[in-house]
Motif scaffolding. Structure first.
Motif, mmCIF file in Angstrom:
data_model
loop_
_atom_site.group_PDB
_atom_site.id
_atom_site.type_symbol
_atom_site.label_atom_id
_atom_site.label_comp_id
_atom_site.label_asym_id
_atom_site.label_seq_id
_atom_site.Cartn_x
_atom_site.Cartn_y
_atom_site.Cartn_z
ATOM 1 N N LEU A 294 0.722 -1.436 0.045
ATOM 2 C CA LEU A 294 -0.067 -0.089 0.098
ATOM 3 C C LEU A 294 0.970 1.228 0.056
ATOM 4 N N GLY A 295 2.041 1.169 0.700
ATOM 5 C CA GLY A 295 2.965 2.214 0.585
ATOM 6 C C GLY A 295 3.479 2.489 -0.973
ATOM 7 N N VAL A 296 3.785 1.349 -1.705
ATOM 8 C CA VAL A 296 4.091 1.681 -3.143
ATOM 9 C C VAL A 296 3.027 2.179 -3.984
ATOM 10 N N LEU A 297 1.659 1.740 -3.644
ATOM 11 C CA LEU A 297 0.597 2.349 -4.319
ATOM 12 C C LEU A 297 0.336 3.799 -4.081
ATOM 13 N N ALA A 298 0.422 4.059 -2.686
ATOM 14 C CA ALA A 298 0.269 5.458 -2.413
ATOM 15 C C ALA A 298 1.318 6.415 -3.012
ATOM 16 N N ASP A 299 2.568 6.084 -2.901
ATOM 17 C CA ASP A 299 3.720 6.946 -3.474
ATOM 18 C C ASP A 299 3.681 6.837 -4.974
ATOM 19 N N ASN A 302 1.540 9.458 -6.230
ATOM 20 C CA ASN A 302 2.004 10.935 -6.383
ATOM 21 C C ASN A 302 2.723 11.424 -7.551
ATOM 22 N N GLY A 303 2.952 10.379 -8.173
ATOM 23 C CA GLY A 303 3.523 10.574 -9.448
ATOM 24 C C GLY A 303 5.284 10.417 -9.372
ATOM 25 N N PRO A 304 5.753 10.346 -10.517
ATOM 26 C CA PRO A 304 7.421 10.231 -10.499
ATOM 27 C C PRO A 304 7.961 11.530 -10.024
ATOM 28 N N GLY A 305 8.764 11.339 -9.289
ATOM 29 C CA GLY A 305 9.731 12.442 -8.538
ATOM 30 C C GLY A 305 9.332 12.818 -7.142
ATOM 31 N N THR A 306 8.251 12.062 -6.568
ATOM 32 C CA THR A 306 7.798 12.429 -5.365
ATOM 33 C C THR A 306 8.680 11.883 -4.333
ATOM 34 N N ALA A 307 8.905 12.328 -3.377
ATOM 35 C CA ALA A 307 9.841 11.594 -2.392
ATOM 36 C C ALA A 307 9.038 10.731 -1.516
ATOM 37 N N ALA A 308 9.649 9.429 -1.293
ATOM 38 C CA ALA A 308 8.860 8.447 -0.385
ATOM 39 C C ALA A 308 8.472 8.921 0.857
ATOM 40 N N ARG A 309 7.210 8.398 1.418
ATOM 41 C CA ARG A 309 6.760 8.845 2.766
ATOM 42 C C ARG A 309 6.610 7.480 3.514
#
Length: 377
Positions: A294-299, A302-309
């Motif tokens: 779910l973390g992968v899907l959420a990130d 956000n589209g490419p270039g978004t910092a992982a959270r």
């Protein structure tokens, strides 16, 4: 002593004269099926070249007339027009005095029950909603496909037996749907039939881009087995990287889709999230794997270039950002009817089936308007 052989349709006395308002893909097929059951199609209305061709193929020698004339001639009238045209058509026919007391008015919209026919009911018509849960091609093959086809049936209680009898005569299986449940019923069919077509077409395009020479041949057995398993077992049939919690594989999928088919990313993410939710609820996806997935899907959303959270836990799923908009919906909504007496005719989901050679004013969306449009118009 041998029993008396059953009468063929052509030998039985016709019980009802049948008219069709809207010679899209659905109406002529249903009228042809009623003819096989011993009823007599007597009039049809349609405005486009495609409608004329369909009527000539499925209802030979049945005259093309105006909608008002269809109602003047027929005991049973099929109103097979797009959903958005139906209410105005019924109101127009009732206000112009075209509706006759005791006349059976049947619409094939999945969305509506019989309330949409209220103006005609007040004029003395007998309202029925019979929605075939099938896609239509506008050819004679549709009549054969009605064998065993489920119909969503809604009618006043005193007309329930008559409605179900008509469905059975057309070769279908009646399924009673409450008036209040019609929108939900139709949404369910649209998810299953209309979205399936989109997913399959998209999958074939991606396989072709990957160099597969016959995407349809590759997908046929796979999708056939998946559909059969899903119908038999529901969520227990879920498989693949999302159901297994293979976060790395899902991330690789998203990266490839962004490179080769960015318009496919939003749909992939939306379906992956839904699949993850269902797999988790059914016990197929382990909670410890669901968190990374779910973390992968959420990130990815956000589209490419978004910092992982930090990856959200299963309880937090659904609170993340919405999938990006991929642009306007595909054109194909029905045009507004020119007048109550000149409606567009209903087309298939659902709608659907084979696309016409050129724009056809008698075609609606579906529905499996359809279908699964589609009842499809």
């Amino acid at each position: 002593m041998n029993p008396t052989p059953p009468l063929e349709a052509q030998d039985r006395p016709a019980r009802l004269t049948v008219g069709v308002v809207g010679a899209g893909r659905v109406g002529p097929a249903l009228a042809a099926a009623l003819k096989l059951a011993g009823h007599r199609p007597i009039a049809v209305s349609g405005v486009s070249d495609a409608s004329v061709r369909r009527a000539a193929e499925l209802l030979p020698d049945v005259p093309l007339v105006t909608p008002a004339e269809v109602l003047a001639r027929a005991d049973l009238v099929l109103l097979t027009v797009p959903d958005d045209a139906l209410a105005d058509l019924v109101t127009g026919l009732a206000e112009t005095g075209a509706v006759r007391p005791g006349q059976l008015l049947v619409h094939t919209s999945g969305r509506y029950g019989t309330a949409v026919l209220d103006p005609a009911t007040r004029a003395g018509a007998l309202p029925l909603a019979l929605h075939p849960a099938m896609t239509f091609t506008g050819t004679s093959v549709d009549v054969q496909r009605l064998a065993g086809c489920s119909f969503g049936v809604t009618a006043p209680e005193e007309l329930r037996m008559a409605a179900e009898a008509l469905v059975i005569e057309m070769g279908g299986e009646p399924e009673w749907i409450a008036e209040s449940a019609r929108p939900l019923y139709h949404a369910a069919l649209a998810i299953g039939a209309n979205h399936l077509v989109t997913l399959v077409a998209q999958s074939m395009e991606l396989l072709a881009d990957a160099g597969v020479r016959a995407p349809d041949r590759m997908l046929g057995p796979l999708l056939g087995a998946a559909l059969d398993n899903a119908l038999r077992s529901g969520d227990a049939a879920l498989t693949g990287p999302v159901a297994r919690g293979d976060a790395g594989t899902v991330a690789a999928h998203v990266a490839e889709l962004r490179r080769h088919s960015p318009q496919s990313v939003a749909g992939y993410l939306a379906m992956a999230r839904t699949t993850a939710d269902r797999a988790l609820a059914h016990g197929l996806l382990k909670p410890e794997l669901a968190e990374d997935l779910l973390g992968v899907l959420a990130d990815a959303g956000n589209g490419p270039g978004t910092a992982a959270r930090p990856a959200p836990g299963p309880a937090a799923h659904g609170a993340g950002p919405a999938a990006p908009d991929t642009g306007p919906a595909t054109p194909g909504s029905p045009e507004s009817p020119q007048s109550p007496g000149s409606p567009e005719s209903q087309d298939s989901p659902d709608d659907r089936g084979h696309a016409p050679d050129r724009p056809d004013p008698d075609h609606g969306p579906d529905t499996p308007d359809h279908g699964p449009e589609g009842g499809d118009r």
